[in-house]
Design an enzyme around this catalytic site. Sequence first.
Site, mmCIF file in Angstrom:
data_model
loop_
_atom_site.group_PDB
_atom_site.id
_atom_site.type_symbol
_atom_site.label_atom_id
_atom_site.label_comp_id
_atom_site.label_asym_id
_atom_site.label_seq_id
_atom_site.Cartn_x
_atom_site.Cartn_y
_atom_site.Cartn_z
ATOM 1 N N ASP A 127 21.247 6.501 -27.104
ATOM 2 C CA ASP A 127 20.270 7.093 -28.026
ATOM 3 C C ASP A 127 19.514 5.958 -28.705
ATOM 4 O O ASP A 127 20.000 4.820 -28.764
ATOM 5 C CB ASP A 127 21.021 7.949 -29.066
ATOM 6 N N CYS B 283 20.753 20.161 -28.036
ATOM 7 C CA CYS B 283 21.618 19.872 -29.196
ATOM 8 C C CYS B 283 21.048 20.449 -30.483
ATOM 9 O O CYS B 283 19.848 20.711 -30.587
ATOM 10 C CB CYS B 283 21.791 18.362 -29.333
HETATM 11 O O1 LIG Z 1 20.555 16.210 -34.642
HETATM 12 C C1 LIG Z 1 20.932 15.609 -35.652
HETATM 13 O O2 LIG Z 1 20.571 15.954 -36.774
HETATM 14 C C2 LIG Z 1 21.833 14.440 -35.519
HETATM 15 C C3 LIG Z 1 22.489 13.993 -36.649
HETATM 16 C C4 LIG Z 1 23.323 12.904 -36.560
HETATM 17 C C5 LIG Z 1 23.519 12.260 -35.355
HETATM 18 C C6 LIG Z 1 22.861 12.700 -34.215
HETATM 19 C C7 LIG Z 1 22.012 13.783 -34.273
HETATM 20 N N1 LIG Z 1 21.350 14.257 -33.141
HETATM 21 C C8 LIG Z 1 21.415 13.668 -31.851
HETATM 22 O O3 LIG Z 1 20.515 12.581 -31.755
HETATM 23 C C9 LIG Z 1 20.046 12.464 -30.419
HETATM 24 C C10 LIG Z 1 18.549 12.365 -30.371
HETATM 25 O O4 LIG Z 1 17.955 13.480 -30.912
HETATM 26 P P1 LIG Z 1 16.367 13.750 -30.826
HETATM 27 O O5 LIG Z 1 16.133 14.522 -29.570
HETATM 28 O O6 LIG Z 1 15.665 12.439 -30.856
HETATM 29 O O7 LIG Z 1 16.089 14.564 -32.031
HETATM 30 C C11 LIG Z 1 20.596 13.642 -29.661
HETATM 31 O O8 LIG Z 1 21.742 13.190 -28.982
HETATM 32 C C12 LIG Z 1 21.027 14.593 -30.715
HETATM 33 O O9 LIG Z 1 22.153 15.266 -30.257
#
Ligand SMILES: O=C(O)c1ccccc1N[C@@H]1O[C@H](COP(=O)(O)O)[C@@H](O)[C@H]1O
Length: 223
Positions: free
Chosen positions: A131, A8
């Site tokens: 998450d 992502c």
């Molecule tokens: O990536 C971002 O900035 C974000 C912003 C707002 C909502 C979700 C976001 N990311 C998502 O969060 C999870 C966990 O990410 P991480 O691997 O802990 O950084 C994942 O699903 C991202 O897609």
Amino acid sequence: MSLLVKICGLSTPETLETALEAGADMVGFVFFPPSPRHLSLEAGRELGRQVKRRALKVALTVDADDATLDNIMDALSPDIFQLHGTESVARLRDIRQRVGRPVMKVVPVATSADLAVLPGYAEIAERILFDARAPKDATRPGGLGAPFDWHLLGNLELALPYMVSGGLSADNVAEAVRVTRAGGVDVSSGVESAPGVKDPEMIKAFIRAARASQDASQELSVR
Ligand SMILES: O=C(O)c1ccccc1N[C@@H]1O[C@H](COP(=O)(O)O)[C@@H](O)[C@H]1O
């Protein structure tokens, strides 16, 4: 079933290509201005063209209004919408109808009480993404590189497919899959050298580790 791997917050043609060539099943694009991974519609359009059906395109939104959803549909034509905000079940139903695409509802997890929302969302969403719940003062609800207690999903019985995210990396993804029995994993911070800066080697290592975790669990189940 094979483990779905989602990378992502991709924002450059080079790192998108790395993720696609390394075999990501889903590539995520963030449309949320406070995020360091936020994409303009035009950037989303260009990156979306580059995917050429090699992976599913996921549009990440946070409590987006109808106009924003329509604009994202027009620019990216995502295969899935990842709803990462506080969208209610009723809003989910409206969005599902409006976009005509599958939706993956994010459920933020800190305690077992957070799982109480599942029956409502499960009526509408095609998939759930668990998450880590962001701290109250966070500037965004995800993408913070923080894990949650995966054991909270240990006894989960959910008819829908689900994925897990939050602080995953090549080092811990196998354990996350083992504990949660998730059908998919999603990473952003864990494949970055700095917030919003994806690292090609970390992307490849994450996908390798996720695939290896599945091979290991299949080996165990035939013994
Ligand atoms: O990536 C971002 O900035 C974000 C912003 C707002 C909502 C979700 C976001 N990311 C998502 O969060 C999870 C966990 O990410 P991480 O691997 O802990 O950084 C994942 O699903 C991202 O897609």
